[in-house]
Design a protein around this motif. Structure first.
Motif, PDB file in Angstrom:
ATOM      1  N   LYS A  23       0.664  -1.234   0.079  1.00 54.18           N
ATOM      2  CA  LYS A  23       0.289   0.086   0.348  1.00 54.18           C
ATOM      3  C   LYS A  23       1.053   0.950  -0.214  1.00 54.18           C
ATOM      4  CE  LYS A  23      -3.966   1.862   3.034  1.00 54.18           C
ATOM      5  NZ  LYS A  23      -3.223   2.272   4.364  1.00 54.18           N
ATOM      6  N   ALA A  24       0.826   2.494  -1.328  1.00 58.51           N
ATOM      7  CA  ALA A  24       1.451   4.023  -0.774  1.00 58.51           C
ATOM      8  C   ALA A  24       0.783   4.772   0.436  1.00 58.51           C
ATOM      9  CB  ALA A  24       1.121   3.770  -2.515  1.00 58.51           C
ATOM     10  N   VAL A  67       6.522   6.245  -4.684  1.00 51.89           N
ATOM     11  CA  VAL A  67       6.165   5.776  -6.026  1.00 51.89           C
ATOM     12  C   VAL A  67       5.085   7.072  -7.070  1.00 51.89           C
ATOM     13  CG1 VAL A  67       5.402   3.319  -5.411  1.00 51.89           C
ATOM     14  CG2 VAL A  67       3.943   5.180  -4.284  1.00 51.89           C
ATOM     15  N   LYS A  68       4.341   8.103  -5.542  1.00 49.65           N
ATOM     16  CA  LYS A  68       4.398   9.251  -6.771  1.00 49.65           C
ATOM     17  C   LYS A  68       4.975  10.719  -6.426  1.00 49.65           C
ATOM     18  CE  LYS A  68      -0.274  11.426  -7.400  1.00 49.65           C
ATOM     19  NZ  LYS A  68      -1.774  11.101  -7.239  1.00 49.65           N
ATOM     20  N   THR A  69       5.185  11.281  -7.508  1.00 48.48           N
ATOM     21  CA  THR A  69       5.896  12.339  -6.791  1.00 48.48           C
ATOM     22  C   THR A  69       4.961  13.887  -6.516  1.00 48.48           C
ATOM     23  OG1 THR A  69       5.672  12.773  -9.336  1.00 48.48           O
ATOM     24  CG2 THR A  69       7.537  11.698  -8.211  1.00 48.48           C
ATOM     25  N   TRP A  95       0.930  23.584   0.121  1.00 42.66           N
ATOM     26  CA  TRP A  95       1.502  22.582   0.339  1.00 42.66           C
ATOM     27  C   TRP A  95       1.484  21.344  -0.747  1.00 42.66           C
ATOM     28  CZ3 TRP A  95       4.988  24.822   2.953  1.00 42.66           C
ATOM     29  CH2 TRP A  95       4.119  25.919   3.601  1.00 42.66           C
ATOM     30  N   SER A  96       2.739  19.854  -0.275  1.00 49.91           N
ATOM     31  CA  SER A  96       2.678  19.178  -1.833  1.00 49.91           C
ATOM     32  C   SER A  96       2.881  17.937  -0.781  1.00 49.91           C
ATOM     33  CB  SER A  96       3.924  19.121  -2.364  1.00 49.91           C
ATOM     34  OG  SER A  96       3.570  20.618  -3.250  1.00 49.91           O
ATOM     35  N   ALA A  97       2.714  17.454  -1.144  1.00 50.83           N
ATOM     36  CA  ALA A  97       2.755  15.592  -0.496  1.00 50.83           C
ATOM     37  C   ALA A  97       3.480  14.238  -1.612  1.00 50.83           C
ATOM     38  CB  ALA A  97       1.633  14.737  -0.094  1.00 50.83           C
ATOM     39  N   VAL A  98       4.295  12.891  -1.260  1.00 49.09           N
ATOM     40  CA  VAL A  98       4.277  12.463  -2.465  1.00 49.09           C
ATOM     41  C   VAL A  98       3.668  11.136  -1.282  1.00 49.09           C
ATOM     42  CG1 VAL A  98       6.632  13.565  -2.961  1.00 49.09           C
ATOM     43  CG2 VAL A  98       6.630  11.977  -0.460  1.00 49.09           C
ATOM     44  N   ASP A  99       3.636  10.240  -2.735  1.00 54.70           N
ATOM     45  CA  ASP A  99       3.502   8.364  -1.667  1.00 54.70           C
ATOM     46  C   ASP A  99       4.602   7.873  -2.251  1.00 54.70           C
ATOM     47  OD1 ASP A  99       0.613   9.799  -2.047  1.00 54.70           O
ATOM     48  OD2 ASP A  99       0.096   7.994  -3.207  1.00 54.70           O
TER      49      ASP A  99
END
Length: 153
Positions: A23-24, A67-69, A95-99
């Motif tokens: 799971k991401a 797995v996700k930019t 703001w940003s997030a990544v996985d």
DNA sequence: GCCAACGTTGGC
DNA sequence: GCCAACGTTGGC
């Protein structure tokens, strides 16, 4: 590229990754501009050292993979979230997030004081006095040094 | 729980 | 643009 991300294990620990290996997991809640800019610089399949902070056993706990930019961190728009930011606009998210997904948990945690004692890691923001950066780049030679520490225990 | 170091805010 | 006040981080 290589990275190091800090987390409070009560919030999100290496065991949370290990228990859901397929799971991401979203890396959200980064609210510092320098850290955010490093988050945005991540590319697919980059490897990330997971560092446990503000807890009993402080240090490197394992590795995850991007797995996700970077994409807009949904928590900034959620009024119920502790990460809510009313000043952030949908059309221009602040703001940003990544996985990330689980890669491995180290057999033994690499403690902070061990990292501090290595002359090869002096450049790493993590060990520098007063540094609070929660997302930082790791040079390939630094990565090798830390991985060797993780394996030898 | 303490506190040093840091980042952010807001008045001027 | 300065800078004091404030809130947060994070090791100890």
């Amino acid at each position: 590229m290589y990275w190091l991300y800090k987390t409070e294990p009560e919030e999100c620990s290496i065991d949370d990754f290990a228990s859901t290996p397929d799971k991401a997991i979203i890396w959200e809640g980064v609210r510092n501009y320098q850290a955010r800019n490093f988050l945005r610089a991540a590319t697919l399949d980059d490897l990330v050292l997971i560092y446990h902070s503000s807890c009993k056993l402080i240090g490197l706990a394992g590795i995850a993979r991007v797995v996700k930019t970077a994409y807009p961190d949904p928590s900034q728009f959620n009024p119920g979230s502790i990460y809510f930011d009313g000043k952030s606009k949908t059309e221009q998210p602040r703001w940003s997030a990544v996985d990330l997904v689980f890669v491995e948990k180290f057999p033994a945690l690499v403690p902070l004081d061990k990292l501090k004692r290595s002359s090869k890691l002096e450049q790493l923001a993590l060990v520098q006095k007063g540094s609070r950066l929660s997302v930082m780049p790791v040079q390939p030679d630094e990565w090798q040094v830390m991985l060797a520490m993780a394996k030898q225990e």
